[in-house]
Design a protein around this motif. Structure first.
Motif, PDB file in Angstrom:
ATOM      1  N   GLN A 195      22.621 -31.015 -31.409  1.00  0.00           N
ATOM      2  CA  GLN A 195      22.758 -31.092 -32.997  1.00  0.00           C
ATOM      3  C   GLN A 195      21.385 -31.470 -33.303  1.00  0.00           C
ATOM      4  O   GLN A 195      20.910 -30.920 -34.423  1.00  0.00           O
ATOM      5  N   ARG A 198      19.234 -28.605 -33.255  1.00  0.00           N
ATOM      6  CA  ARG A 198      19.589 -27.503 -34.250  1.00  0.00           C
ATOM      7  C   ARG A 198      18.945 -27.899 -35.684  1.00  0.00           C
ATOM      8  O   ARG A 198      18.009 -27.277 -36.435  1.00  0.00           O
ATOM      9  N   GLN A 218      26.195 -20.707 -29.926  1.00  0.00           N
ATOM     10  CA  GLN A 218      27.162 -21.514 -30.740  1.00  0.00           C
ATOM     11  C   GLN A 218      26.239 -22.333 -31.949  1.00  0.00           C
ATOM     12  O   GLN A 218      27.090 -22.248 -33.105  1.00  0.00           O
ATOM     13  N   LEU A 219      25.492 -22.910 -31.636  1.00  0.00           N
ATOM     14  CA  LEU A 219      24.511 -23.549 -32.862  1.00  0.00           C
ATOM     15  C   LEU A 219      24.020 -22.525 -33.751  1.00  0.00           C
ATOM     16  O   LEU A 219      23.956 -22.827 -34.868  1.00  0.00           O
ATOM     17  N   LEU A 221      25.726 -20.622 -35.181  1.00  0.00           N
ATOM     18  CA  LEU A 221      26.797 -20.273 -36.474  1.00  0.00           C
ATOM     19  C   LEU A 221      26.774 -21.398 -37.224  1.00  0.00           C
ATOM     20  O   LEU A 221      27.360 -21.035 -38.287  1.00  0.00           O
ATOM     21  N   GLU A 222      26.079 -22.289 -37.130  1.00  0.00           N
ATOM     22  CA  GLU A 222      26.170 -23.551 -38.127  1.00  0.00           C
ATOM     23  C   GLU A 222      24.637 -23.715 -38.562  1.00  0.00           C
ATOM     24  O   GLU A 222      23.999 -24.290 -37.911  1.00  0.00           O
ATOM     25  N   PRO A 223      24.305 -23.809 -39.896  1.00  0.00           N
ATOM     26  CA  PRO A 223      24.963 -22.788 -40.801  1.00  0.00           C
ATOM     27  C   PRO A 223      24.603 -21.262 -40.627  1.00  0.00           C
ATOM     28  O   PRO A 223      23.416 -21.055 -40.074  1.00  0.00           O
ATOM     29  N   PRO A 224      25.586 -20.415 -40.757  1.00  0.00           N
ATOM     30  CA  PRO A 224      25.294 -18.938 -40.708  1.00  0.00           C
ATOM     31  C   PRO A 224      24.143 -18.403 -41.442  1.00  0.00           C
ATOM     32  O   PRO A 224      24.009 -18.833 -42.642  1.00  0.00           O
TER      33      PRO A 224
END
Length: 309
Positions: A195, A198, A218-219, A221-224
């Protein structure tokens, strides 16, 4: 007092007494058992008994989705912990007690016996194999890049493509395989968890995060809509690969993920491997993989399971 029998007549072998035959059979059985136990790692080193006596199996993890993560209520989840739960039950081991730590403290914590098993998507490497025991591989994953949508470095291809570039500062996890591979090639921004990596990319502290392909996927996707995940061998001009949720097949030279054990706990490792072999690739395991964005394509070639098309 009776005398021992004299030598057999010339040309005839001495008859074996029942006692000698029994001793010979015992010696052969012991030799066979030694070979089998040594090959299977089943010497009674006390590791299984220690866990059973404690009534708890301590499992260490570090938060890095999709391998290990925390649910909405703080429960430990992710591909590795969910698989570990099923394997531990199949192995007849006691309930699990979770121990969270930073990624670069997983091996030192295992060696200090803070936990009995590591379930955190740990890659098998020669250096780590000299320190700990690994289970049979449970996943096969490729490297990846996490970048902003504009991809300022125009990253494409493998980590080796970074050789000769200057002025970059790639984000990596402390103690990770990526940090080891990129250290000779440029300046790194070492961070404690995924995190943090990211955020570093989002805030422009680093143009990219080097981490495994499932994790960066996976990372992203946040935030898309702000980050792009690229498999290390993919073209930077192909964001549709990520948008469609597809993934490259598991290459022969991809990294292998496994559970880790203390180097003295061979019996525990053997018990785990036996249970794991009956779990990997089975319907329940495939459901766990799908739940965390993985599939049968992410299994080692040695695991027999249906492949996605």
């Amino acid at each position: 007092m009776s005398r021992p029998p004299g030598p057999a007549p010339a040309g005839r072998p001495a008859a074996a007494t029942p006692r000698r035959r029994l001793l010979g059979q015992c010696a052969l059985a012991l030799a066979a058992a030694t070979v089998l136990l040594g090959a299977a790692g089943l010497w009674q080193d006390g590791s299984v008994q220690r866990v059973e006596a404690a009534g708890v199996l301590r499992v260490g993890y570090a938060v890095e989705a999709p391998y290990a993560d925390l649910g909405p209520k703080g429960d430990v989840t992710g591909e590795s912990p969910e698989s570990a739960r099923r394997i531990a039950v199949a192995a007849g081991l006691p309930r699990i007690e979770w121990v969270q730590t930073e990624f670069d403290k997983l091996i030192s914590g295992l060696l200090a016996r803070r936990f009995d098993v590591v379930a955190a998507g740990l890659f098998i490497t020669p250096e780590r194999s000299r320190q700990v025991l690994f289970s049979d591989p449970s996943l096969c994953v490729r490297p990846g890049w996490l970048v902003r949508l504009d991809n300022p470095l125009r990253l494409q291809g493998s980590y080796e493509d970074m050789i000769g570039q200057h002025g970059f500062r790639i984000a990596v996890l402390q103690g990770s395989v990526e940090a080891e591979r990129l250290a000779p090639r440029g300046e790194l921004l070492s961070l404690p968890d995924a995190q943090s990596g990211r955020l570093a990319v989002l805030q422009g502290l680093a143009p990219a995060l080097a981490l495994s392909w499932p994790t960066v996927r996976q990372l992203a996707l946040e935030p898309p809509g702000r980050l792009l995940a690229l498999p290390a061998a993919a073209s930077a001009s192909s964001p549709s690969v990520v948008a469609q949720g597809s993934r490259p097949p598991c290459a022969p030279d991809a990294d292998r993920v496994a559970f880790a054990f203390h180097p003295e706990d061979r019996a525990l490792q053997a018990r785990w491997n036996q249970a794991q072999a009956g779990f990997l690739g089975q319907p329940e395991h495939l459901q766990i993989l799908n739940r965390f964005g993985l599939s049968a394509d992410d299994l080692p070639a040695s695991v027999q399971a249906p492949r996605s098309h």
